[in-house]
Scaffold this motif. Structure first.
Motif, PDB file in Angstrom:
ATOM      1  N   PRO A   3     -13.428  -7.224   4.131  1.00 25.89           N
ATOM      2  CA  PRO A   3     -12.713  -8.510   4.113  1.00 25.89           C
ATOM      3  C   PRO A   3     -11.613  -8.600   5.177  1.00 25.89           C
ATOM      4  O   PRO A   3     -11.471  -9.636   5.842  1.00 25.89           O
ATOM      5  CB  PRO A   3     -12.121  -8.579   2.705  1.00 25.89           C
ATOM      6  CG  PRO A   3     -13.011  -7.722   1.881  1.00 25.89           C
ATOM      7  CD  PRO A   3     -13.425  -6.603   2.797  1.00 25.89           C
ATOM      8  N   LEU A  36     -10.277 -17.170   7.031  1.00 19.64           N
ATOM      9  CA  LEU A  36     -10.196 -17.046   5.565  1.00 19.64           C
ATOM     10  C   LEU A  36     -11.487 -17.515   4.904  1.00 19.64           C
ATOM     11  O   LEU A  36     -11.943 -16.915   3.927  1.00 19.64           O
ATOM     12  CB  LEU A  36      -9.025 -17.866   5.021  1.00 19.64           C
ATOM     13  CG  LEU A  36      -7.661 -17.214   4.989  1.00 19.64           C
ATOM     14  CD1 LEU A  36      -6.607 -18.221   4.539  1.00 19.64           C
ATOM     15  CD2 LEU A  36      -7.644 -16.001   4.078  1.00 19.64           C
ATOM     16  N   PHE A  40     -13.584 -15.234   2.430  1.00 24.25           N
ATOM     17  CA  PHE A  40     -13.902 -15.600   1.045  1.00 24.25           C
ATOM     18  C   PHE A  40     -15.402 -15.778   0.837  1.00 24.25           C
ATOM     19  O   PHE A  40     -15.884 -15.609  -0.284  1.00 24.25           O
ATOM     20  CB  PHE A  40     -13.117 -16.840   0.609  1.00 24.25           C
ATOM     21  CG  PHE A  40     -11.722 -16.509   0.181  1.00 24.25           C
ATOM     22  CD1 PHE A  40     -11.486 -15.776  -0.966  1.00 24.25           C
ATOM     23  CD2 PHE A  40     -10.631 -16.906   0.932  1.00 24.25           C
ATOM     24  CE1 PHE A  40     -10.203 -15.441  -1.371  1.00 24.25           C
ATOM     25  CE2 PHE A  40      -9.341 -16.591   0.541  1.00 24.25           C
ATOM     26  CZ  PHE A  40      -9.126 -15.851  -0.616  1.00 24.25           C
ATOM     27  N   THR A  43     -16.321 -12.100   0.232  1.00 26.06           N
ATOM     28  CA  THR A  43     -15.881 -11.602  -1.076  1.00 26.06           C
ATOM     29  C   THR A  43     -16.512 -12.388  -2.218  1.00 26.06           C
ATOM     30  O   THR A  43     -16.805 -11.816  -3.270  1.00 26.06           O
ATOM     31  CB  THR A  43     -14.346 -11.614  -1.199  1.00 26.06           C
ATOM     32  OG1 THR A  43     -13.864 -12.955  -1.049  1.00 26.06           O
ATOM     33  CG2 THR A  43     -13.711 -10.700  -0.172  1.00 26.06           C
ATOM     34  N   GLY A  44     -16.741 -13.677  -2.013  1.00 20.98           N
ATOM     35  CA  GLY A  44     -17.383 -14.482  -3.060  1.00 20.98           C
ATOM     36  C   GLY A  44     -18.799 -14.018  -3.324  1.00 20.98           C
ATOM     37  O   GLY A  44     -19.224 -13.894  -4.479  1.00 20.98           O
ATOM     38  N   THR A  74     -14.516 -16.261 -10.775  1.00 21.52           N
ATOM     39  CA  THR A  74     -13.708 -16.041  -9.569  1.00 21.52           C
ATOM     40  C   THR A  74     -14.584 -16.055  -8.315  1.00 21.52           C
ATOM     41  O   THR A  74     -14.163 -16.536  -7.272  1.00 21.52           O
ATOM     42  CB  THR A  74     -12.884 -14.744  -9.662  1.00 21.52           C
ATOM     43  OG1 THR A  74     -13.753 -13.633  -9.928  1.00 21.52           O
ATOM     44  CG2 THR A  74     -11.814 -14.848 -10.744  1.00 21.52           C
ATOM     45  N   GLU A  78     -14.021 -18.604  -5.244  1.00 20.91           N
ATOM     46  CA  GLU A  78     -13.875 -18.134  -3.860  1.00 20.91           C
ATOM     47  C   GLU A  78     -14.843 -18.858  -2.932  1.00 20.91           C
ATOM     48  O   GLU A  78     -14.469 -19.261  -1.824  1.00 20.91           O
ATOM     49  CB  GLU A  78     -14.086 -16.619  -3.778  1.00 20.91           C
ATOM     50  CG  GLU A  78     -12.935 -15.839  -4.376  1.00 20.91           C
ATOM     51  CD  GLU A  78     -13.100 -14.340  -4.228  1.00 20.91           C
ATOM     52  OE1 GLU A  78     -13.977 -13.879  -3.447  1.00 20.91           O
ATOM     53  OE2 GLU A  78     -12.345 -13.607  -4.886  1.00 20.91           O
ATOM     54  N   GLY A  81     -13.701 -22.455  -2.570  1.00 16.02           N
ATOM     55  CA  GLY A  81     -12.504 -22.450  -1.732  1.00 16.02           C
ATOM     56  C   GLY A  81     -12.839 -22.243  -0.271  1.00 16.02           C
ATOM     57  O   GLY A  81     -12.229 -22.855   0.613  1.00 16.02           O
ATOM     58  N   ALA A  82     -13.820 -21.385   0.017  1.00 18.85           N
ATOM     59  CA  ALA A  82     -14.234 -21.159   1.400  1.00 18.85           C
ATOM     60  C   ALA A  82     -14.736 -22.452   2.034  1.00 18.85           C
ATOM     61  O   ALA A  82     -14.379 -22.777   3.170  1.00 18.85           O
ATOM     62  CB  ALA A  82     -15.320 -20.075   1.459  1.00 18.85           C
ATOM     63  N   LEU A  98      -6.562 -20.999  -3.309  1.00 20.80           N
ATOM     64  CA  LEU A  98      -6.974 -19.615  -3.066  1.00 20.80           C
ATOM     65  C   LEU A  98      -5.784 -18.666  -3.096  1.00 20.80           C
ATOM     66  O   LEU A  98      -5.895 -17.532  -3.568  1.00 20.80           O
ATOM     67  CB  LEU A  98      -7.736 -19.511  -1.745  1.00 20.80           C
ATOM     68  CG  LEU A  98      -9.133 -20.128  -1.777  1.00 20.80           C
ATOM     69  CD1 LEU A  98      -9.687 -20.287  -0.371  1.00 20.80           C
ATOM     70  CD2 LEU A  98     -10.074 -19.302  -2.642  1.00 20.80           C
ATOM     71  N   MET A 102      -5.670 -15.561  -5.601  1.00 21.60           N
ATOM     72  CA  MET A 102      -5.406 -14.168  -5.202  1.00 21.60           C
ATOM     73  C   MET A 102      -4.278 -13.564  -6.040  1.00 21.60           C
ATOM     74  O   MET A 102      -4.358 -12.401  -6.446  1.00 21.60           O
ATOM     75  CB  MET A 102      -5.077 -14.091  -3.718  1.00 21.60           C
ATOM     76  CG  MET A 102      -6.266 -14.304  -2.820  1.00 21.60           C
ATOM     77  SD  MET A 102      -5.889 -14.028  -1.070  1.00 21.60           S
ATOM     78  CE  MET A 102      -5.084 -15.569  -0.630  1.00 21.60           C
ATOM     79  N   PHE A 136      -3.364 -11.270   3.201  1.00 23.22           N
ATOM     80  CA  PHE A 136      -4.218 -12.371   2.763  1.00 23.22           C
ATOM     81  C   PHE A 136      -3.380 -13.558   2.290  1.00 23.22           C
ATOM     82  O   PHE A 136      -3.681 -14.713   2.601  1.00 23.22           O
ATOM     83  CB  PHE A 136      -5.155 -11.925   1.645  1.00 23.22           C
ATOM     84  CG  PHE A 136      -6.192 -10.913   2.050  1.00 23.22           C
ATOM     85  CD1 PHE A 136      -6.542 -10.707   3.377  1.00 23.22           C
ATOM     86  CD2 PHE A 136      -6.822 -10.154   1.099  1.00 23.22           C
ATOM     87  CE1 PHE A 136      -7.508  -9.775   3.747  1.00 23.22           C
ATOM     88  CE2 PHE A 136      -7.796  -9.224   1.436  1.00 23.22           C
ATOM     89  CZ  PHE A 136      -8.135  -9.035   2.769  1.00 23.22           C
TER      90      PHE A 136
END
Length: 148
Positions: A3, A36, A40, A43-44, A74, A78, A81-82, A98, A102, A136
Motif C-alpha cells: 500500500p 490514495l 485503497f 487494500t480494498g 470495510t 475502501e 472511497g477509492a 476514508l 482509517m 496515510f
C-alpha cells in the motif's frame, strides 16, 4: 509495504502526468487523490482475496462482533472511497470519510501488533505501523484541504 509503495508511485506518476499537461492531476492534492485511490483499490481488494482475507479477520479485536462481516464492510467502503477520490465533486467527502475509516480501523492494527500469534502478513511493529498510518492520514488530509 505494497500500500505504501502504491501510494507513492501512483501519486508521483499522476503528478508527472499533470506536469505533462494532464489537467486531471495538475496539482499535488489531485495527484495524491489518485495515489490514495490506487492504494485503497489494492487494500480494498485484499479484504476479499485469500489468504489476506482470513488474516484480516484474525486481527479484528475480539470485542468486536462479526469479524468477517466487518472485514467485508470495510473492504466495500475502501473500494467505494477509492472511486469517490477519482470524482472531483466527491473527492473531499471521500477523502474525509476514508480518513475517518482509517482512524476507526487502526485499533485492529494495534491489536495485531500486540498479538502473540498474529498472521505474518498482518504483523508489524506498532511504531512502524503508526508511522505508516500517519502518512496515510496526512495524504487524506492533503486531499481534503487541497480540494476545498
Amino acid at each position: 509495504m505494497v500500500p505504501q509503495l502504491t501510494l507513492i508511485v501512483v501519486t508521483l506518476a499522476a503528478r508527472a502526468g499533470g506536469w505533462l499537461g494532464w489537467d486531471y492531476t495538475d496539482n499535488w492534492p489531485a495527484a495524491v487523490a489518485v495515489g490514495l485511490a490506487a492504494m485503497f483499490l489494492v487494500t480494498g481488494i485484499a479484504h476479499f482475496a485469500p489468504p489476506l482475507r482470513a488474516d484480516m479477520i484474525a486481527i479484528v479485536p475480539p470485542r468486536l462482533p462479526h469479524p468477517a462481516l466487518l472485514v467485508t464492510l470495510t473492504g466495500v467502503l475502501e473500494l467505494v472511497g477509492a472511486v469517490g477520490l477519482l470524482i472531483p465533486t466527491t473527492r473531499p467527502a471521500a477523502a474525509l470519510c476514508l480518513f475517518l475509516l482509517m482512524v476507526a480501523m487502526f485499533p485492529a492494527n494495534v491489536h495485531a501488533a500486540r498479538m502473540a500469534n498474529a498472521p505474518k502478513s498482518m504483523h508489524s511493529r506498532l511504531g512502524a505501523r503508526t508511522g505508516v498510518e500517519v502518512v496515510f492520514l496526512a495524504a487524506a488530509a492533503v486531499v481534503v484541504v487541497g480540494s476545498l
